[in-house]
Design an enzyme around this catalytic site. Structure first.
Site, PDB file in Angstrom:
ATOM      1  N   ASP A  62       3.716  -3.558  -3.158  1.00 37.15           N
ATOM      2  CA  ASP A  62       3.796  -2.923  -1.841  1.00 37.15           C
ATOM      3  C   ASP A  62       5.096  -2.134  -1.677  1.00 37.15           C
ATOM      4  OD1 ASP A  62       1.843  -4.975  -1.765  1.00 37.15           O
ATOM      5  OD2 ASP A  62       1.985  -5.084   0.419  1.00 37.15           O
ATOM      6  N   HIS A  64       5.261   0.179   1.491  1.00 39.57           N
ATOM      7  CA  HIS A  64       5.278   0.194   2.957  1.00 39.57           C
ATOM      8  C   HIS A  64       6.280   1.189   3.546  1.00 39.57           C
ATOM      9  CE1 HIS A  64       2.264  -2.743   3.933  1.00 39.57           C
ATOM     10  NE2 HIS A  64       2.786  -3.630   3.102  1.00 39.57           N
ATOM     11  N   ASP A  90      -0.777  -0.251  -0.523  1.00 41.29           N
ATOM     12  CA  ASP A  90       0.109  -0.464   0.628  1.00 41.29           C
ATOM     13  C   ASP A  90       1.324   0.459   0.554  1.00 41.29           C
ATOM     14  OD1 ASP A  90      -1.700  -2.304   1.509  1.00 41.29           O
ATOM     15  OD2 ASP A  90      -0.234  -3.888   1.871  1.00 41.29           O
ATOM     16  N   ASN A 122      -4.909  -2.939   1.314  1.00 41.46           N
ATOM     17  CA  ASN A 122      -5.533  -3.141   2.623  1.00 41.46           C
ATOM     18  C   ASN A 122      -4.971  -2.212   3.697  1.00 41.46           C
ATOM     19  OD1 ASN A 122      -3.170  -4.972   2.297  1.00 41.46           O
ATOM     20  ND2 ASN A 122      -3.603  -5.497   4.431  1.00 41.46           N
ATOM     21  N   HIS A 123      -3.777  -1.658   3.474  1.00 37.53           N
ATOM     22  CA  HIS A 123      -3.215  -0.721   4.449  1.00 37.53           C
ATOM     23  C   HIS A 123      -3.675   0.718   4.209  1.00 37.53           C
ATOM     24  CE1 HIS A 123      -0.280  -2.997   6.964  1.00 37.53           C
ATOM     25  NE2 HIS A 123      -0.533  -3.900   6.026  1.00 37.53           N
ATOM     26  N   HIS A 173      -5.026  -5.011  -5.572  1.00 34.61           N
ATOM     27  CA  HIS A 173      -4.026  -5.222  -4.533  1.00 34.61           C
ATOM     28  C   HIS A 173      -3.968  -6.672  -4.067  1.00 34.61           C
ATOM     29  CE1 HIS A 173      -1.340  -4.442  -1.220  1.00 34.61           C
ATOM     30  NE2 HIS A 173      -2.148  -5.142  -0.438  1.00 34.61           N
ATOM     31  N   HIS A 248       0.513  -7.577  -2.283  1.00 29.43           N
ATOM     32  CA  HIS A 248      -0.046  -8.057  -1.012  1.00 29.43           C
ATOM     33  C   HIS A 248       0.745  -9.144  -0.299  1.00 29.43           C
ATOM     34  CE1 HIS A 248      -3.164  -8.306   1.946  1.00 29.43           C
ATOM     35  NE2 HIS A 248      -3.680  -9.457   1.545  1.00 29.43           N
TER      36      HIS A 248
END
EC number: 3.1.3.16
Length: 416
Positions: A62, A64, A90, A122-123, A173, A248
């Site tokens: 990730d 982000h 992500d 998932n993002h 992920h 994740h």
């Protein structure tokens, strides 16, 4: 869809220059992002749900929206095309620079299509990005227009769901699904859509390992499942795999190893949300030359150390010739490492680069920025900035040249 023309390398290098040569980085115009997304969607239409990759390769968890920490990853681990990268999803939300982060990754994927690989997390979802920062950030940075959010979230529907490395390692992920026992079931999924609430596609981006259970259990996240040792053992056995790599989950030390390395979590956003104080890591896979069917039962490479100081490592590189250019960069960084620490019961040929937040991350934290409180004047500034390498004329490989001019930052390496 009309097939767009191939974007010239000079145009992609110009995009890199805009993102890299200014502080803060310049955001790309909406029409540029639209063209990048349109071109990449066309290419991804031909890409299978599970992409087949080969080592050596670096695996990133990730990010982000922590743009400057993404640059730190390239500074520590090497920049494309010298280093191959698999990103586990992500890319946006929560961080201050989601627009710049995903823009850079899109440009790099188009600039180095055989070196940079992106899969879905998932993002990478319209629903999630509406609630966790990316949508609001786009509105703030593009004068209230959501067009860029639409272009990018439409692209997310095209990203692959997973990857195999050397045919022995599965990467995704999140985790495994009770609806899926075979990789071919993942290959058969219709991925060109928003992530559903349940089913194989949802579980791949939402599930988590749990050492306290052996089977599946509903996840407290409200989507996906927790899965235990028996689940991953059977999945690996049925698909002739030795390991699963995923992201994740926040890891305070930058990574977590489960079941003697059969499952690894890679986390690549240091000081997550600008307040967690965690480390981050990138997993480098040098090779997967495993003698046994289940190499997690033993160690093929022996590390000698005293009080954490590296003495020597008994890992064979002879199977890779000196003329193997793809491998040399990884081998040299491995041999030149001075701080390697022993980890028990994990696969040979793998190690983590563990790093802390960039100084820009620290500066943003001290300034108290938030996704909904971005300094618009700074973000949208078009004034000339002489602090970067704007005078660089090496248009043949702008991205690599950018990192050659930056001082090498210290990293801590943990051998696996």
């Amino acid at each position: 869809m009309t097939v767009p023309f191939k974007i010239p390398i000079s145009d992609l290098d110009y995009c890199l220059e805009q993102l890299l040569d200014h502080k803060p980085p310049k955001i790309l115009p909406p029409e540029t992002i639209q063209q990048l997304c349109h071109t990449l969607k066309t290419e991804l239409l031909q890409t299978p749900n599970i992409i087949s990759l080969q080592s050596p390769i670096s695996v990133v968890g990730d990010i982000h929206g922590q743009y400057h920490d993404l640059l730190e990853i390239f500074q520590i681990g090497g920049s494309p095309p010298q280093t191959n990268y698999l990103f586990l999803g992500d890319y946006v939300d929560r961080g201050y620079y989601s627009v710049e982060t995903i823009s850079l990754l899109l440009v790099l994927k188009l600039r180095y299509p055989e070196r940079v690989f992106l899969i879905r997390g998932n993002h990478e979802s319209r629903t999630i990005t509406t609630n966790y920062g990316f949508y609001t950030e786009v509105l703030n940075k593009y004068q209230g227009s959501a067009d860029v959010w639409t272009f990018i979230t439409d692209l997310f529907d095209y990203l692959p769901l997973g990857a195999t490395i050397d045919g022995k390692i599965f990467a995704c992920h999140g985790g495994l699904s009770p609806s899926c026992q075979q990789l071919d079931q993942i290959r058969a999924v219709d991925r060109f859509r928003e992530i559903p609430h349940d089913g194989i596609m949802a579980d791949l981006v939402w599930s988590d390992p749990d050492v306290a259970i052996s089977d599946f259990k509903l996840s407290p996240r409200g989507a996906g499942y927790l899965f235990g040792n028996d689940v991953i053992d059977k999945f690996c056995q049925d698909n002739n795999l030795v390991q699963m790599i995923r992201a994740h989950q926040l890891c305070n030390e930058g990574y977590t190893s489960y079941w003697k390395g059969k499952c690894l979590t890679v986390w690549s956003a240091p000081n997550y949300c600008y307040r967690c104080g965690n480390k981050a890591s990138v997993l480098e896979i040098l090779h997967s030359n495993y003698d046994s069917k289940d190499p997690t039962n033993g160690s093929d490479g022996e590390i000698s150390s005293i009080n954490g100081e590296f003495i020597g490592v008994n890992t064979s590189f002879e199977s890779f010739g000196d003329d193997d250019d793809d491998y040399n960069d990884y081998r040299n960084r491995f041999n030149n490492s001075s701080r390697l620490h022993k980890q028990q019961g994990v696969l040979p040929g793998q190690f983590f680069n563990v790093f802390e937040a960039s100084k820009e991350n620290d500066e943003d934290t001290l300034q108290g920025k938030s996704v909904n409180g971005i300094n618009f004047d700074d973000e949208l500034s078009t004034s000339d900035d002489t602090s970067g390498s704007g005078g660089n004329n090496n248009k043949g490989d702008f991205f690599a040249a950018f990192f050659q001019e930056r001082p090498k930052r210290q990293q801590v390496e943990y051998f696996l």
